[in-house]
Every structure is written in C-alpha cells, then in structure tokens.
Design an enzyme around this catalytic site. Sequence first.
Site, PDB file in Angstrom:
ATOM      1  N   ARG A   1      89.288  15.091  25.462  1.00 29.26           N
ATOM      2  CA  ARG A   1      88.537  15.919  26.401  1.00 29.26           C
ATOM      3  C   ARG A   1      87.884  17.111  25.704  1.00 29.26           C
ATOM      4  NH1 ARG A   1      92.205  16.689  30.638  1.00 29.26           N
ATOM      5  NH2 ARG A   1      92.933  18.661  29.768  1.00 29.26           N
TER       6      ARG A   1
ATOM      7  N   TYR B   1      66.064  30.579  35.837  1.00 29.72           N
ATOM      8  CA  TYR B   1      66.249  29.193  36.247  1.00 29.72           C
ATOM      9  C   TYR B   1      66.928  29.174  37.617  1.00 29.72           C
ATOM     10  CZ  TYR B   1      68.074  24.513  36.647  1.00 29.72           C
ATOM     11  OH  TYR B   1      68.392  23.269  37.134  1.00 29.72           O
TER      12      TYR B   1
ATOM     13  N   ASP C   1      70.557  33.657  28.359  1.00 24.21           N
ATOM     14  CA  ASP C   1      70.061  32.285  28.427  1.00 24.21           C
ATOM     15  C   ASP C   1      68.814  32.244  27.554  1.00 24.21           C
ATOM     16  OD1 ASP C   1      68.787  29.894  28.993  1.00 24.21           O
ATOM     17  OD2 ASP C   1      69.152  29.978  31.140  1.00 24.21           O
TER      18      ASP C   1
ATOM     19  N   LYS D   1      67.185  20.617  26.823  1.00 23.87           N
ATOM     20  CA  LYS D   1      65.788  20.973  26.606  1.00 23.87           C
ATOM     21  C   LYS D   1      65.434  20.915  25.109  1.00 23.87           C
ATOM     22  CE  LYS D   1      65.808  21.844  31.082  1.00 23.87           C
ATOM     23  NZ  LYS D   1      67.224  21.893  31.454  1.00 23.87           N
TER      24      LYS D   1
END
Length: 381
Positions: free
Chosen positions: A53, A105, A178, A203
């Site tokens: 994980r 965003y 960001d 992106k």
Amino acid sequence: MKPERTLHPATLAAQALGHVDPATRALVPGIHPSTTYLREPDGSYPSGRVYSRTENPSYEPAEDLIAELEGGAGCLLFGSGMAAATAAFQSLAPGDHVVSQDVMYWGVRKWLTQFAVPWGLDVDLIPAGDLTALEAALRPGRTKLVWIETPANPTWAITDIAAAAGLAHAAGARLAVDSTAATPVLTRPLALGADLVMHSATKYLNGHTDVVAGALVTAQPDEMWERLRALRHDAGPVLGPFEAWLLLRGIRTLVLRVEACCRGAAAVAQRFHGHPRVREVLYPGLPSHPGHAVAARQMRGGFGGMLSLCIAGGEKAAIDVAARVRVFKRATSLGGVESLIEHRASVEPPESKVPRDLLRISIGIEHPDDLIADLEQAIGL
C-alpha cells in the site's frame, strides 16, 4: 548511483537521477505488482517492506525524481491530485484555520467548502494573489495552513510566493503551493519559502493524458510530513505500480515538453492580445497581466503553457468558438502533449467566479502556427 545536484533539471529528469537496476543493470526501472513481501522465519522483513500500500518499490524512482526537481526533502505519490491536496488538509485538526483562494482549481475549492468545513476546518477564501487580503485573513496562533495556487486556474492570477511565505510564517502557519501549472521547470516554491508543494501529476509531470496521479513534496521531514506519511499508509490513497512507472516515463521528457508549451502559449497570447473579437487574454507572460512582474521574478524560462481567452460577445460567443476548433480538442484537463480548449464556466459549479466568456486553453507541443490558425478560423475576423 545518484548524480550530483549540480546537474541541470533536464539531465536529472531525462536520466531519472541516473537510475540503474542493481540486479539486472537495466536503465528503466521495473514494475513491481506484488502486494506483499516475504517474512523471514524469525518474523523480520530484511527488505524493509511489509505491504504494497505504501512500500512498493515502483513508487520510489518517481518520488525521488520529483523531490529532486523541487529541491525537497521527500515526495509522496497519491492516486490523484485531489487525493494529494485533500491529504494536506486532512493532516490538520478540526478547529484549525485555513486560508485559501476564491479562484483556483474548482475541485479543491469545492472540497474545502463542502467537506472540510463540515468536518471542522475553519476556512477563509481570499482573492487570488491579494497579499493584503491574505495578511488580513491570517489569525496568528490559529491559522495552520495557507494554500495558494500560482498561476491560479483558470484566470492565471499570480501570487508572490516569497511574500506569502513570510506572512504565513509570521502568523505561525505553513505555506502550501499548488504548483501544477508552473511545474518545477518554471518555479520551485520551496526555494521561495514554501513548506509544501502539491502537483496534480496527471497534468504536466506525466504529460501524456494517460495517468491520474498526485504528489506532495516537503521542504523538511517535519511533524506535518510524518502525519501525511501516516495518513497515506492508513487511508491508502495510493497509486498503482504501473501508473507510477508511466508517471516516471512521462517525467523524463518534462523539461522539453514544458519548454515547447511555453513557446506555444506565448505565441498564442501575443497573437490574440488586442484581437477585436477577444475581450481579454489572461496570460502571465503578457505585460498587461496584473501578475506579470511577480511572475517574471519567480518563474524562470517561461510563463507556462496555460492561458485563457475571454471572447467578445459573451458566453454564447465563447461556446461557439470552442465548437468550431479543428486542431484543438474540446476536453477537460491540461498539461498534455495535445492542445485542449474548454468553456470553463460550463464545467464549474454555479458559484464559480470564472467569467462566462472565458475559454481555458492548454497548449501542447504542436506547432504554434497550426494552433494560431485554428483559433483564427474559430474566432473569425
């Protein structure tokens, strides 16, 4: 063997930090699909890995490379940009105060208002890039995190990272940035004083529209970083090993792609600045952009591959322009090799502050002349 930090980012990215598989001498890292690892008879794990994980070796080459490109002390991959962004807020405690932007965003803004606030975070949203508003919103001793996005999607407003960091730190808060649209090729927020950097790696980092991923990079392995590591382990918002492998492959060409996108975006912005059927071009590289001077100071090598055109005639005129393109693809997302166009207000919720006449444009690596010609025929004269 890890190369010296004096190498250029293009070299570090292209060679994935000089990775060579120690067992096979392969230049390309392997994909490790195993979800678990062998325990020795005495119960120990000599490999240091217990469960996939958070301990899959497929994550590590991409995490190491992103951390190096950002100049950070560590990187954590997540299953999406939203998973990375929301983890930063989930590492806080109910009652903590957060300052963020009213234009960014929309997914992060929506999550803050619809999930973080009911959960118990105290959130103030201020105009993007407004340092006076930021200073007024800070509550010394209570504000724990300032979250900015620069350039801010989809108006590409610019925030002075160094100044924002100074204000945040003076109030006892951390600054998270960001930096999806800027990428580490153009801006390194940690060097400007930020504590945490987030990327929607879907992106530009991946760059081929075939992986959904997110990344957080820290300036130092502090208490918040340890909470983030524990949160990823316990909540499990992880990336698959094949997606991590694809992400690393994409990052190898990051610098070349970003440079090409910047050239194309600058050419498109210059061509349509002052066009009789374009009300406004929103691009930090234009001297007319309110954030141009700050962008010129904190972005190096270009102003990014994202811009927006506000079409004269309003919403219907903008939608009609998007309907007439032939080279651009009408699609959500950004940062890929293909150029995309989108009437952004149709995607965002009704409370969005995005102008109704705005077309968000992601410039890819096509020849700029073809992109300009396509927009010219779509906009008309």
